[in-house]
Design a protein around this motif. Structure first.
Motif, PDB file in Angstrom:
ATOM      1  N   VAL A 487     -41.269  30.607 -79.576  1.00 43.02           N
ATOM      2  CA  VAL A 487     -41.669  31.425 -78.427  1.00 43.02           C
ATOM      3  C   VAL A 487     -40.446  32.079 -77.797  1.00 43.02           C
ATOM      4  CG1 VAL A 487     -42.735  31.361 -76.135  1.00 43.02           C
ATOM      5  CG2 VAL A 487     -43.653  29.938 -77.986  1.00 43.02           C
ATOM      6  N   LYS A 488     -40.560  33.383 -77.588  1.00 41.60           N
ATOM      7  CA  LYS A 488     -39.506  34.113 -76.881  1.00 41.60           C
ATOM      8  C   LYS A 488     -40.072  34.699 -75.592  1.00 41.60           C
ATOM      9  CE  LYS A 488     -36.592  38.200 -76.839  1.00 41.60           C
ATOM     10  NZ  LYS A 488     -36.237  39.500 -77.434  1.00 41.60           N
ATOM     11  N   ALA A 489     -39.317  34.591 -74.503  1.00 35.75           N
ATOM     12  CA  ALA A 489     -39.694  35.200 -73.225  1.00 35.75           C
ATOM     13  C   ALA A 489     -38.730  36.339 -72.918  1.00 35.75           C
ATOM     14  CB  ALA A 489     -39.660  34.164 -72.109  1.00 35.75           C
ATOM     15  N   THR A 490     -39.294  37.524 -72.705  1.00 35.36           N
ATOM     16  CA  THR A 490     -38.504  38.668 -72.234  1.00 35.36           C
ATOM     17  C   THR A 490     -38.854  38.828 -70.762  1.00 35.36           C
ATOM     18  OG1 THR A 490     -38.687  39.667 -74.431  1.00 35.36           O
ATOM     19  CG2 THR A 490     -37.948  41.095 -72.635  1.00 35.36           C
ATOM     20  N   ILE A 491     -37.838  38.707 -69.898  1.00 37.95           N
ATOM     21  CA  ILE A 491     -38.096  38.536 -68.460  1.00 37.95           C
ATOM     22  C   ILE A 491     -37.384  39.601 -67.623  1.00 37.95           C
ATOM     23  CG2 ILE A 491     -37.662  36.995 -66.475  1.00 37.95           C
ATOM     24  CD1 ILE A 491     -37.964  34.624 -68.416  1.00 37.95           C
ATOM     25  N   VAL A 492     -38.140  40.152 -66.652  1.00 35.80           N
ATOM     26  CA  VAL A 492     -37.546  40.983 -65.599  1.00 35.80           C
ATOM     27  C   VAL A 492     -37.353  40.078 -64.390  1.00 35.80           C
ATOM     28  CG1 VAL A 492     -37.849  42.985 -64.092  1.00 35.80           C
ATOM     29  CG2 VAL A 492     -38.712  43.057 -66.449  1.00 35.80           C
ATOM     30  N   LEU A 493     -36.102  39.970 -63.933  1.00 33.93           N
ATOM     31  CA  LEU A 493     -35.792  39.070 -62.815  1.00 33.93           C
ATOM     32  C   LEU A 493     -36.005  39.751 -61.464  1.00 33.93           C
ATOM     33  CD1 LEU A 493     -32.479  37.451 -64.127  1.00 33.93           C
ATOM     34  CD2 LEU A 493     -34.712  36.328 -63.928  1.00 33.93           C
ATOM     35  N   SER A 494     -36.354  38.953 -60.471  1.00 32.94           N
ATOM     36  CA  SER A 494     -36.409  39.468 -59.097  1.00 32.94           C
ATOM     37  C   SER A 494     -34.989  39.767 -58.627  1.00 32.94           C
ATOM     38  CB  SER A 494     -37.063  38.435 -58.172  1.00 32.94           C
ATOM     39  OG  SER A 494     -36.256  37.281 -58.111  1.00 32.94           O
ATOM     40  N   LYS A 495     -34.880  40.640 -57.643  1.00 36.70           N
ATOM     41  CA  LYS A 495     -33.533  41.083 -57.230  1.00 36.70           C
ATOM     42  C   LYS A 495     -32.672  39.934 -56.712  1.00 36.70           C
ATOM     43  CE  LYS A 495     -35.088  43.154 -52.825  1.00 36.70           C
ATOM     44  NZ  LYS A 495     -36.482  43.596 -52.958  1.00 36.70           N
ATOM     45  N   GLU A 496     -33.328  38.894 -56.168  1.00 37.60           N
ATOM     46  CA  GLU A 496     -32.563  37.747 -55.656  1.00 37.60           C
ATOM     47  C   GLU A 496     -31.897  36.947 -56.782  1.00 37.60           C
ATOM     48  OE1 GLU A 496     -35.962  38.728 -52.959  1.00 37.60           O
ATOM     49  OE2 GLU A 496     -35.815  38.221 -55.091  1.00 37.60           O
ATOM     50  N   TYR A 497     -32.423  37.081 -57.983  1.00 37.73           N
ATOM     51  CA  TYR A 497     -31.915  36.275 -59.104  1.00 37.73           C
ATOM     52  C   TYR A 497     -31.117  37.066 -60.122  1.00 37.73           C
ATOM     53  CZ  TYR A 497     -34.532  32.043 -57.843  1.00 37.73           C
ATOM     54  OH  TYR A 497     -34.996  30.913 -57.213  1.00 37.73           O
ATOM     55  N   LYS A 498     -31.049  38.394 -59.942  1.00 45.14           N
ATOM     56  CA  LYS A 498     -30.393  39.218 -60.960  1.00 45.14           C
ATOM     57  C   LYS A 498     -28.954  38.789 -61.237  1.00 45.14           C
ATOM     58  CE  LYS A 498     -33.016  43.540 -61.043  1.00 45.14           C
ATOM     59  NZ  LYS A 498     -33.559  43.376 -62.386  1.00 45.14           N
ATOM     60  N   ASP A 499     -28.221  38.425 -60.185  1.00 46.47           N
ATOM     61  CA  ASP A 499     -26.822  38.053 -60.398  1.00 46.47           C
ATOM     62  C   ASP A 499     -26.673  36.601 -60.884  1.00 46.47           C
ATOM     63  OD1 ASP A 499     -27.619  36.890 -58.066  1.00 46.47           O
ATOM     64  OD2 ASP A 499     -25.846  37.454 -56.898  1.00 46.47           O
ATOM     65  N   LYS A 500     -27.822  35.909 -61.043  1.00 46.01           N
ATOM     66  CA  LYS A 500     -27.765  34.529 -61.538  1.00 46.01           C
ATOM     67  C   LYS A 500     -28.132  34.437 -63.017  1.00 46.01           C
ATOM     68  CE  LYS A 500     -29.009  32.641 -57.007  1.00 46.01           C
ATOM     69  NZ  LYS A 500     -30.042  31.938 -56.233  1.00 46.01           N
ATOM     70  N   ALA A 501     -28.402  35.617 -63.647  1.00 45.60           N
ATOM     71  CA  ALA A 501     -28.790  35.619 -65.063  1.00 45.60           C
ATOM     72  C   ALA A 501     -27.712  34.938 -65.892  1.00 45.60           C
ATOM     73  CB  ALA A 501     -28.993  37.055 -65.543  1.00 45.60           C
ATOM     74  N   GLY A 502     -28.112  33.983 -66.715  1.00 45.96           N
ATOM     75  CA  GLY A 502     -27.145  33.243 -67.540  1.00 45.96           C
ATOM     76  C   GLY A 502     -27.759  31.955 -68.048  1.00 45.96           C
ATOM     77  N   GLU A 503     -26.951  31.137 -68.708  1.00 46.92           N
ATOM     78  CA  GLU A 503     -27.447  29.920 -69.349  1.00 46.92           C
ATOM     79  C   GLU A 503     -28.100  28.948 -68.371  1.00 46.92           C
ATOM     80  OE1 GLU A 503     -27.759  29.083 -72.608  1.00 46.92           O
ATOM     81  OE2 GLU A 503     -27.177  31.180 -72.921  1.00 46.92           O
ATOM     82  N   ALA A 504     -27.497  28.824 -67.177  1.00 42.13           N
ATOM     83  CA  ALA A 504     -28.043  27.862 -66.208  1.00 42.13           C
ATOM     84  C   ALA A 504     -29.468  28.251 -65.812  1.00 42.13           C
ATOM     85  CB  ALA A 504     -27.145  27.789 -64.972  1.00 42.13           C
ATOM     86  N   LEU A 505     -29.684  29.558 -65.568  1.00 43.88           N
ATOM     87  CA  LEU A 505     -31.024  30.024 -65.184  1.00 43.88           C
ATOM     88  C   LEU A 505     -32.000  29.899 -66.365  1.00 43.88           C
ATOM     89  CD1 LEU A 505     -32.870  31.213 -63.031  1.00 43.88           C
ATOM     90  CD2 LEU A 505     -32.112  33.504 -63.715  1.00 43.88           C
ATOM     91  N   ILE A 506     -31.530  30.171 -67.578  1.00 43.88           N
ATOM     92  CA  ILE A 506     -32.375  30.009 -68.769  1.00 43.88           C
ATOM     93  C   ILE A 506     -32.887  28.570 -68.855  1.00 43.88           C
ATOM     94  CG2 ILE A 506     -32.310  29.875 -71.301  1.00 43.88           C
ATOM     95  CD1 ILE A 506     -30.565  32.429 -71.237  1.00 43.88           C
TER      96      ILE A 506
END
Length: 553
Positions: A487-506
C-alpha cells in the motif's frame, strides 16, 4: 409536473419507496418540450435558473424565457444545418448559453456532446473523428479557441463553429447575433423516438481512448430519483451542484431532475474554485440544497463556517468519491446537516443512495435505487453474502431501467465486454452490511492485493483522513517482490504540517493508521505532494499515480 411521470410521488418509508416507485415513460418523450416548455405554459414566470458569476453579474431566467431562448437557439442551429441525429459538442463551462443549447439540441433531435474546456487539440481531434462531430459551440476564450482551431485541419466532419463570446474569432459564428436574428422556430416534422441517441459523453477509462457513452431521450426521467428523492428538492428549492457542464454530473444536478421537480437551479460561473466564494453565494442567494464531491466539503470545513449565514441550507448530498467519515462528522458538527451520499456512473443515473427516510452511515453509499435491479457478484459468480466483497452489477432481464446507457457508441465489442446477457458490470467493488447499506471498496483495478489480503483504497484513505496532517490522500498499490503489492499513500499535508514532512511524520502517520484500522492495511510507502492529480470532475486519478510509480518517474 412530476405527477405526469410517476405512478406515486410521496412515500412514507424506504420500504414504501422500494415497493411502489415506478416511472411512467411517455411515447416520444422529449425533455425540452415535455418539461421545460410545459412549465413555460403552466407557470411562465416561475424561476428556472439563477445564474451569477465571479464578476458580480446576476441573471434570473424564468421557464418562459428558457422556452424563448431555447426556441431561438434551435432555430439558429437549424439555419446552420443542424438536424435530427447530428452530433454537436458544447464547450461552455458554466455559461448560461449551455442551457439554451442543450435544450435546443433536444428540440431538434440532435445529439449533445458536453465537453470540458481543458481539452487539448489532440483530444478534440479524437472526439471529432470518433463521433463525426458536425458543430462545436464554445466559449470565446483564447485558450479554448486556440485548441479548437488547432484541431480543425484533422477534423473533417466539422462544418460550423459557434462562439458565445466574449471573443468572436474569424471564421466563427456569433451565437448571440445568431439567436437575435433567427427566424421563428418551427418544430421538426420528424419527432424523436425514445430510443434515439440524445446525449454522448466521452468518459476516460483506465486504459486506451475515452469511451463514448450514449444515452437515449428517456434518460432525463432516470434523474427523478436523483433530484426528488436524493437531493430531496421540491418546487420551492434553489439547488446548487458543483460541476462544470463538461462533466456528466452537470445533468445530474443542474438540469433534468431539478426541472422535472420544478426547482430552480443555481449556477455560479467561476474560473477558480474558492471555498469562501461558494459559501458567500449560498449565503447571498439563499441556496436551499447543495451537492458536491468530497473534495469540496474537505475545503469547506477548513473555512470559518460559523461566520456565514447558511440558515437557508436545508439539505446536502455528496458524490464523486467515497465520503470519509471524518469529513462527515466535521461538517455535521458545524452545520447540523447530515451529508447524504450517493453513487452512480456516467453510464447510469444514481444507482445507490442514502435516501431521506434513512439515517446515514458516514462512509456508506446507502442502498440501491429501486429503479434498478442491482446485485453484488463475487469473483466466482455468486451473489455476495453480507460482509463479502463483490462487483456491483445491474440486471436488465426483468426490465430495462430508465437512465441506463445504450452502450458505447460505435464499439460493440467494448459494450459487450461490460454489458451482455442482460447484465451490466459496473467495474466497482463494494460490500453490504447487515442493515443493507453498501460500502464502496474501489474500482476492480484499484483494489490492492497484498500478501493474500484484498485491500480497498477507500478504507485506508478514511483512516488517513482522521490524522490532522492529512488534507487529501490517495491510496494505490505499488509492486513488491515479496508481497505482490504494498500500500502506498500519496498525501497532501495541511499547512500546519508542511514543514514537518519527513521520516518522523511518515512513522507517525503509519502508526496512526495501524491504530485506526486493521494493521495489515497500513501504507508501507508514503509520498508527500502539493496536489493530487484529478479529473475535471474532481475525482482523484489513481491511475496516474500508479503510472508514475510503474514508470519510475
Amino acid at each position: 409536473m412530476i405527477e405526469k411521470f410517476l405512478t406515486k410521488t410521496e412515500f412514507e418509508s424506504l420500504d414504501d419507496f422500494r415497493q411502489n416507485f415506478q416511472v411512467v415513460v411517455p411515447e416520444n418523450f422529449n425533455f425540452a418540450y415535455d418539461v421545460v416548455d410545459e412549465w413555460a405554459r403552466i407557470a411562465p414566470d416561475k424561476r428556472a435558473l439563477c445564474w451569477t458569476n465571479d464578476h458580480g453579474k446576476h441573471i434570473d431566467f424564468s421557464f418562459a424565457e428558457m422556452k424563448q431562448y431555447s426556441d431561438a437557439t434551435a432555430a439558429y442551429f437549424q439555419q446552420l444545418g443542424i438536424g435530427k441525429g447530428d452530433m454537436v459538442m458544447l464547450i461552455l463551462k458554466r455559461r448560461y448559453e449551455f442551457w439554451f443549447s442543450i435544450l435546443a439540441l433536444h428540440k431538434l433531435g440532435a445529439v449533445c456532446i458536453p465537453a470540458t474546456h481543458l481539452l487539448t487539440p489532440k483530444d478534440i481531434v479524437y472526439r471529432c473523428n470518433a463521433a463525426s462531430i458536425k458543430m462545436i459551440v464554445a466559449v470565446g476564450e483564447e485558450e479554448v479557441i486556440k485548441h479548437v482551431n488547432g484541431a480543425l485541419k484533422d477534423s473533417p466532419s466539422i462544418t460550423q463553429l459557434v462562439s458565445v463570446g466574449p471573443d468572436q474569432p474569424e471564421g466563427w459564428n456569433d451565437f448571440h447575433e445568431g439567436i437575435r436574428n433567427a427566424a421563428p422556430f418551427e418544430h421538426p416534422a420528424q419527432k424523436n423516438e425514445n430510443d434515439d441517441i440524445s446525449l454522448l459523453y466521452f468518459t476516460s477509462g483506465t486504459t486506451g481512448n475515452p469511451k463514448m457513452v450514449i444515452h437515449d431521450f428517456t434518460y432525463p426521467l432516470g434523474h427523478i430519483v436523483t433530484a426528488s428523492y436524493w437531493h430531496n428538492i421540491n418546487q420551492d428549492s434553489l439547488h446548487l451542484t458543483v460541476a462544470d457542464t463538461g462533466w456528466g454530473k452537470a445533468v445530474w444536478g443542474k438540469l433534468y431532475g431539478q426541472w422535472i421537480a420544478g426547482a430552480a437551479i443555481f449556477v455560479y460561473d467561476h474560473e477558480k474554485f474558492t471555498p469562501a466564494d461558494v459559501l458567500h453565494m449560498i449565503e447571498k442567494y439563499k441556496v436551499t440544497s447543495f451537492c458536491a464531491p468530497p473534495t469540496v466539503f474537505r475545503f469547506l470545513i477548513r473555512e470559518d463556517l460559523k461566520s456565514y449565514d447558511l440558515s437557508s441550507l436545508k439539505y446536502c448530498t455528496i458524490a464523486g468519491e467515497p465520503l470519509n467519515p471524518a469529513v462527515y462528522e466535521a461538517f455535521y458538527k458545524i452545520t447540523g446537516i447530515k451529508l447524504m451520499e450517493g453513487f452512480g456512473q456516467t453510464e447510469t443515473t444514481l444507482t445507490i443512495a442514502t435516501f431521506p427516510w434513512m439515517e446515514p452511515k458516514p462512509g456508506s453509499m446507502g442502498v440501491p435505487n429501486p429503479a434498478y435491479d442491482m446485485d453484488l457478484i463475487t469473483a466466482d459468480g455468486r451473489s455476495a453474502e453480507d460482509g463479502e466483497q463483490g462487483e456491483i452489477i445491474l440486471r436488465t432481464d426483468r426490465f430495462k431501467p430508465v437512465g441506463l446507457f445504450m452502450g458505447y457508441y460505435r464499439d460493440e465489442a467494448l459494450t459487450k465486454s461490460v454489458y451482455d446477457n442482460h447484465i451490466y458490470h459496473t467495474g466497482d467493488v463494494a460490500w453490504r452490511d447487515e442493515d443493507g447499506y453498501y460500502w464502496f471498496v474501489g474500482r476492480t483495478d484499484d483494489v490492492i492485493k497484498s500478501s493474500g489480503y484484498r485491500i480497498g483504497p477507500f478504507e485506508v484513505e478514511s483512516a488517513l483522513m482522521t490524522h490532522p496532517a492529512v488534507v487529501e490522500c490517495a491510496i494505490t498499490g505499488v509492486p513488491d517482490e515479496v508481497r505482490g503489492q504494498v500500500v502506498k499513500a500519496t498525501i497532501v499535508l495541511s499547512k500546519e504540517y508542511k514543514d514537518k514532512a519527513g521520516e518522523a511524520l511518515i512513522h507517525e502517520i503509519q502508526d496512526h493508521v495501524k491504530r485506526v484500522t486493521a494493521p495489515y492495511k497500513y501504507p508501507r510507502v508514503i509520498e508527500f505532494v502539493d496536489e493530487l492529480p484529478k479529473t475535471i470532475s474532481g475525482k482523484i486519478r489513481r491511475v496516474e499515480i500508479r503510472g508514475k510509480d510503474t514508470s519510475g518517474e
